[in-house]
Design an enzyme around this catalytic site. Structure first.
Site, PDB file in Angstrom:
ATOM      1  N   ASP A  13       0.783  -1.241   0.000  1.00 20.84           N
ATOM      2  CA  ASP A  13       0.000   0.000   0.000  1.00 20.84           C
ATOM      3  C   ASP A  13       0.817   1.295   0.000  1.00 20.84           C
ATOM      4  O   ASP A  13       0.508   2.234   0.746  1.00 20.84           O
ATOM      5  CB  ASP A  13      -0.958   0.013   1.196  1.00 20.84           C
ATOM      6  CG  ASP A  13      -1.990  -1.106   1.146  1.00 20.84           C
ATOM      7  OD1 ASP A  13      -1.968  -1.895   0.185  1.00 20.84           O
ATOM      8  OD2 ASP A  13      -2.807  -1.185   2.077  1.00 20.84           O
ATOM      9  N   ASP A  56      -4.745  -0.678  -1.953  1.00 19.01           N
ATOM     10  CA  ASP A  56      -6.135  -0.452  -1.561  1.00 19.01           C
ATOM     11  C   ASP A  56      -6.864   0.146  -2.763  1.00 19.01           C
ATOM     12  O   ASP A  56      -6.328   1.034  -3.433  1.00 19.01           O
ATOM     13  CB  ASP A  56      -6.187   0.554  -0.403  1.00 19.01           C
ATOM     14  CG  ASP A  56      -6.408  -0.085   0.949  1.00 19.01           C
ATOM     15  OD1 ASP A  56      -6.322  -1.325   1.058  1.00 19.01           O
ATOM     16  OD2 ASP A  56      -6.666   0.655   1.909  1.00 19.01           O
ATOM     17  N   HIS A  58     -10.759   1.055  -3.132  1.00 20.67           N
ATOM     18  CA  HIS A  58     -12.115   1.035  -2.590  1.00 20.67           C
ATOM     19  C   HIS A  58     -13.133   1.726  -3.491  1.00 20.67           C
ATOM     20  O   HIS A  58     -12.797   2.674  -4.196  1.00 20.67           O
ATOM     21  CB  HIS A  58     -12.141   1.746  -1.232  1.00 20.67           C
ATOM     22  CG  HIS A  58     -11.322   1.081  -0.181  1.00 20.67           C
ATOM     23  ND1 HIS A  58     -11.562  -0.193   0.267  1.00 20.67           N
ATOM     24  CD2 HIS A  58     -10.247   1.526   0.537  1.00 20.67           C
ATOM     25  CE1 HIS A  58     -10.685  -0.510   1.202  1.00 20.67           C
ATOM     26  NE2 HIS A  58      -9.870   0.513   1.385  1.00 20.67           N
ATOM     27  N   HIS A  75     -10.506   6.976   1.784  1.00 21.30           N
ATOM     28  CA  HIS A  75      -9.129   6.856   1.276  1.00 21.30           C
ATOM     29  C   HIS A  75      -9.090   5.820   0.160  1.00 21.30           C
ATOM     30  O   HIS A  75      -9.912   4.912   0.102  1.00 21.30           O
ATOM     31  CB  HIS A  75      -8.155   6.456   2.402  1.00 21.30           C
ATOM     32  CG  HIS A  75      -8.443   5.096   2.962  1.00 21.30           C
ATOM     33  ND1 HIS A  75      -9.405   4.878   3.922  1.00 21.30           N
ATOM     34  CD2 HIS A  75      -7.914   3.871   2.686  1.00 21.30           C
ATOM     35  CE1 HIS A  75      -9.448   3.591   4.223  1.00 21.30           C
ATOM     36  NE2 HIS A  75      -8.560   2.959   3.483  1.00 21.30           N
ATOM     37  N   LYS A  98      -7.016  -4.653  -3.386  1.00 24.90           N
ATOM     38  CA  LYS A  98      -7.869  -5.193  -2.336  1.00 24.90           C
ATOM     39  C   LYS A  98      -8.919  -4.181  -1.919  1.00 24.90           C
ATOM     40  O   LYS A  98      -8.699  -2.988  -2.021  1.00 24.90           O
ATOM     41  CB  LYS A  98      -7.032  -5.659  -1.144  1.00 24.90           C
ATOM     42  CG  LYS A  98      -6.057  -4.642  -0.617  1.00 24.90           C
ATOM     43  CD  LYS A  98      -4.973  -5.285   0.236  1.00 24.90           C
ATOM     44  CE  LYS A  98      -3.981  -4.289   0.765  1.00 24.90           C
ATOM     45  NZ  LYS A  98      -4.485  -3.320   1.711  1.00 24.90           N
ATOM     46  N   CYS A 146      -2.030  -2.739   7.672  1.00 30.81           N
ATOM     47  CA  CYS A 146      -1.883  -3.599   6.494  1.00 30.81           C
ATOM     48  C   CYS A 146      -0.565  -4.364   6.459  1.00 30.81           C
ATOM     49  O   CYS A 146      -0.532  -5.513   6.018  1.00 30.81           O
ATOM     50  CB  CYS A 146      -2.107  -2.788   5.224  1.00 30.81           C
ATOM     51  SG  CYS A 146      -3.806  -2.151   5.134  1.00 30.81           S
TER      52      CYS A 146
END
Length: 193
Positions: A13, A56, A58, A75, A98, A146
């Protein structure tokens, strides 16, 4: 960390929202981690070790976010500046995204439904095994979330796992979270260097 045959590097990340002071969930000192991570990437590449990245990714609304009932500020929303890998990061390997479906994506190896808690695997373990990786070094952001979850899962899956503390930083949502994460990592069989 000694790189070479059978060893892989997992870069967790290293995204603008975490590593840039203007990011939506800035990790204090995150920008200072980028050059240290780049040195690890260069060493791994020079020794022929594969490098894997997590990211990440999202949706705009997810129970993961405080505005939707979770704990985190918005975020790493897909296709935004904040979700992009840091512009100075060396990227040389597959990227595992993810949280795509709104799941909690703390570990690079699994995502969890934030409502039911049901976990499902990502492709990371398969990528490591396909590359003949037996040992991993985990670096990136953030140590107490993470990085910790990715390293703990790696150890649980049978990988000889190391976390390089010079190549990570903690959010410290609560004071001492970083130190607590180190203790949890050691208890799960992860080597800290």
């Amino acid at each position: 960390m000694e790189y070479g045959r059978g060893t892989g590097l997992i870069v967790v990340d290293m995204q603008n929202d975490f590593a840039d002071p203007q990011g939506g969930l800035y990790v204090p000192g995150g920008e200072d981690v980028v050059p240290v991570v780049n040195r690890e990437i260069e060493q791994a590449m020079a020794a022929g070790s594969p490098v894997f990245y997590t990211q990440d990714w999202h949706p705009p609304s997810t129970p993961h976010f405080a505005k939707d009932g979770g704990v985190w500020p918005v975020h790493c929303v897909a296709d935004t500046w904040g979700a992009e890998l840091h512009p100075t990061l060396i990227v040389s390997g597959p990227v595992v995204r993810k949280g795509i479906g709104g799941e909690d994506g703390y570990s690079g190896f699994t995502v969890r439904d934030p409502v039911t808690g049901a976990a499902s695997p990502t492709e990371l373990a398969g990528l490591l095994r396909d590359a003949g990786v037996e040992r991993v070094n985990v670096v990136g952001l953030a140590l107490d979330y993470c990085v910790k979850e990715t390293a703990t899962d790696a150890a649980g899956l049978g990988f000889d796992t190391t976390v390089d503390l010079s190549a990570t930083a903690a959010v410290n949502l609560e004071p001492g979270d970083g130190a607590a994460a180190e203790q949890e990592l050691v208890a799960s069989g992860v080597t800290l260097v």
